[in-house]
Scaffold this active site. Structure first.
Site, PDB file in Angstrom:
ATOM      1  N   TYR A  13      55.477  82.928 -11.787  1.00 16.49           N
ATOM      2  CA  TYR A  13      54.270  82.385 -12.127  1.00 16.49           C
ATOM      3  C   TYR A  13      53.169  83.188 -12.624  1.00 16.49           C
ATOM      4  O   TYR A  13      53.600  84.502 -12.616  1.00 16.49           O
ATOM      5  CB  TYR A  13      53.921  81.509 -10.987  1.00 16.49           C
ATOM      6  CG  TYR A  13      54.436  80.178 -10.787  1.00 16.49           C
ATOM      7  CD1 TYR A  13      54.955  79.328 -11.652  1.00 16.49           C
ATOM      8  CD2 TYR A  13      55.518  80.088  -9.446  1.00 16.49           C
ATOM      9  CE1 TYR A  13      55.888  78.498 -11.475  1.00 16.49           C
ATOM     10  CE2 TYR A  13      56.361  79.069  -9.425  1.00 16.49           C
ATOM     11  CZ  TYR A  13      56.602  78.093 -10.112  1.00 16.49           C
ATOM     12  OH  TYR A  13      57.473  77.216 -10.186  1.00 16.49           O
ATOM     13  N   HIS A  44      49.831  82.156  -4.386  1.00 18.82           N
ATOM     14  CA  HIS A  44      51.341  82.391  -4.899  1.00 18.82           C
ATOM     15  C   HIS A  44      51.377  83.386  -5.996  1.00 18.82           C
ATOM     16  O   HIS A  44      50.928  83.073  -7.172  1.00 18.82           O
ATOM     17  CB  HIS A  44      51.606  80.939  -5.823  1.00 18.82           C
ATOM     18  CG  HIS A  44      53.003  80.692  -5.915  1.00 18.82           C
ATOM     19  ND1 HIS A  44      54.074  81.311  -5.623  1.00 18.82           N
ATOM     20  CD2 HIS A  44      53.586  79.306  -5.825  1.00 18.82           C
ATOM     21  CE1 HIS A  44      55.269  81.064  -5.829  1.00 18.82           C
ATOM     22  NE2 HIS A  44      55.034  79.772  -6.027  1.00 18.82           N
ATOM     23  N   ASN A  53      57.715  84.002  -7.598  1.00 17.27           N
ATOM     24  CA  ASN A  53      58.661  82.910  -8.509  1.00 17.27           C
ATOM     25  C   ASN A  53      58.307  82.869 -10.007  1.00 17.27           C
ATOM     26  O   ASN A  53      58.380  81.906 -10.452  1.00 17.27           O
ATOM     27  CB  ASN A  53      58.625  81.631  -7.917  1.00 17.27           C
ATOM     28  CG  ASN A  53      59.240  81.654  -6.357  1.00 17.27           C
ATOM     29  OD1 ASN A  53      59.972  82.525  -6.271  1.00 17.27           O
ATOM     30  ND2 ASN A  53      59.193  80.513  -5.683  1.00 17.27           N
ATOM     31  N   ASN A 109      62.347  81.257 -12.725  1.00 14.39           N
ATOM     32  CA  ASN A 109      61.391  81.246 -13.789  1.00 14.39           C
ATOM     33  C   ASN A 109      61.390  82.440 -14.896  1.00 14.39           C
ATOM     34  O   ASN A 109      60.330  82.948 -15.348  1.00 14.39           O
ATOM     35  CB  ASN A 109      60.026  80.752 -13.327  1.00 14.39           C
ATOM     36  CG  ASN A 109      59.963  79.434 -12.986  1.00 14.39           C
ATOM     37  OD1 ASN A 109      60.492  78.560 -13.559  1.00 14.39           O
ATOM     38  ND2 ASN A 109      59.417  79.428 -11.511  1.00 14.39           N
ATOM     39  N   THR A 167      57.514  71.928  -3.650  1.00 12.91           N
ATOM     40  CA  THR A 167      56.977  71.248  -4.754  1.00 12.91           C
ATOM     41  C   THR A 167      57.616  69.791  -4.824  1.00 12.91           C
ATOM     42  O   THR A 167      58.891  69.540  -4.791  1.00 12.91           O
ATOM     43  CB  THR A 167      57.189  71.663  -6.075  1.00 12.91           C
ATOM     44  OG1 THR A 167      56.529  72.981  -6.039  1.00 12.91           O
ATOM     45  CG2 THR A 167      56.598  70.897  -7.190  1.00 12.91           C
TER      46      THR A 167
END
Length: 372
Positions: A183, A178, A181, A238, A25
């Site tokens: 999300y 994805h 992590n 996260n 990112t």
């Protein structure tokens, strides 16, 4: 003996080597549109066997950070087309990472300033990146999310399918889902973020349902050979946590084995940190995970990531433990990483202050070793 520099057949996609650029990112896409300099950035790194783009939002609802790219507007697709054309002109291969952040967002980034969505209304102990009116970037706590209604879930699955279709129209060689992590997909998988009592919560089978519906929808749209996935079984990123990650992710890979996808991209340990990080009472057994996938009939490539240097990468490929090695931050400051690995040239250091946001500095101005 297999080496990092051997060609590799990725479900019919010819890679020039086994070195992959991991998604990174960079927050340089205002209005979710990749800028012209993104084509330069990716082309500089096109000697990798495969480029995986920075995480790219499938919808505005899926966006969680300022100035990240998307796949939901004509301008964004035009921006990405310039990138894919430039990479292909250099003989490179590139896939886009499809992203819905779920609860890892801020209401100011959401449509009509609404709350982010999540499997359950549980706020993540995490931060997101925002840019203020003066153009200054800062990290802020995520907003309180609302739980998705069960009748909304099919719409998000459709958003993934539509984004995959758009990606192929923009010239990508495939997509990576994805599911790592912390999300949205990962939030559904893990018991700390998924307290649902309907068909998408409770048992491992129910918590994995959303992921498999996404895989099936995307595969129906663009084919399994152009569909990959990223997983991170034990990362705390996260606020991701599950006390029993081994049975959870073995169930996931067994389901993926039945779907004949192109590859599994596995983050070993804590993303960007300790490779031996564990959740629950036992260390995670990555060999057992791969074995569960192969025994279930999985034929996709096994890609590994997190803290690999030249020696460990070479050893892992030579031993057959993995088919592909993904490098992250080293690619930021070493656009010629493949050549450096091949010739044993030391890596250049990165400037972490320019990771997120900004312009060309720290993005496309890192020199190759031959020009240093």
């Amino acid at each position: 003996m297999r080496t990092l520099f051997d060609p590799f057949d990725l479900s019919g996609l010819s890679l020039s080597n086994r070195i992959v650029m991991a998604p990174l990112t960079r927050n340089r896409s205002p209005n979710a549109v990749p800028p012209p300099m993104a084509a330069t950035y990716y082309t500089q790194r096109a000697s990798a066997g495969l480029l995986i783009t920075e995480a790219t939002a499938i919808s505005q609802q899926g966006q969680g950070y300022a100035d990240v790219p998307g796949l939901y507007s004509a301008d964004a697709l035009n921006g990405w087309r310039a990138v894919t054309d430039a990479v292909h002109a250099q003989g490179g291969k590139i896939v886009v990472q499809l992203w819905h952040v779920g609860r890892v967002s801020h209401h100011s980034l959401q449509p009509d300033d609404q709350a982010p969505v999540a499997p359950s209304a549980i706020q993540a102990k995490a931060k997101t990146y925002l840019i203020d009116h003066d153009g200054n970037g800062r990290f802020m706590p995520t907003s309180m999310p609302r739980a998705l209604e069960i009748n909304e879930i099919a719409g998000i699955v459709h958003d993934y399918q539509q984004a995959a279709r758009a990606a192929m129209a923009a010239g990508f060689d495939g997509v990576e889902i994805h599911a790592a992590n912390g999300y949205l997909v990962d939030q559904f998988l893990r018991s700390n973020s998924n307290h649902r009592t309907d068909a998408y919560g409770g048992s491992i089978e129910n918590r994995a349902r959303f992921l498999f519906e996404i895989i099936d929808a995307i595969s129906a749209e663009i084919g399994t050979a152009r569909t990959g996935i990223r997983l991170s079984p034990v990362t705390p990123a996260n606020d991701a946590y599950d006390p029993q990650p081994q049975p959870l992710f073995e169930h996931v890979v067994q389901g993926l084995a039945k779907r004949s996808i192109s590859y599994i991209h596995l983050i070993e340990g804590s993303t960007g940190a300790a490779r031996d990080h564990q959740q629950g009472d036992q260390p995670f057994d990555y060999s057992a995970l791969k074995q569960a996938y192969r025994v279930a009939g999985g034929q996709g490539a096994w890609m590994v990531n997190n803290g690999y240097d030249a020696a460990l990468a070479a050893q892992t490929i030579a031993s057959g433990e993995a088919d592909l090695i993904a490098f992250g931050k080293p690619f930021i400051s070493n656009p010629d990483l493949v050549e450096r690995l091949r010739l044993g040239i030391p890596f250049s250091d990165w400037n972490s202050r320019t990771f997120y946001g900004g312009g060309e500095q720290g993005y496309i101005d890192y020199p190759a070793a031959t020009s240093c």
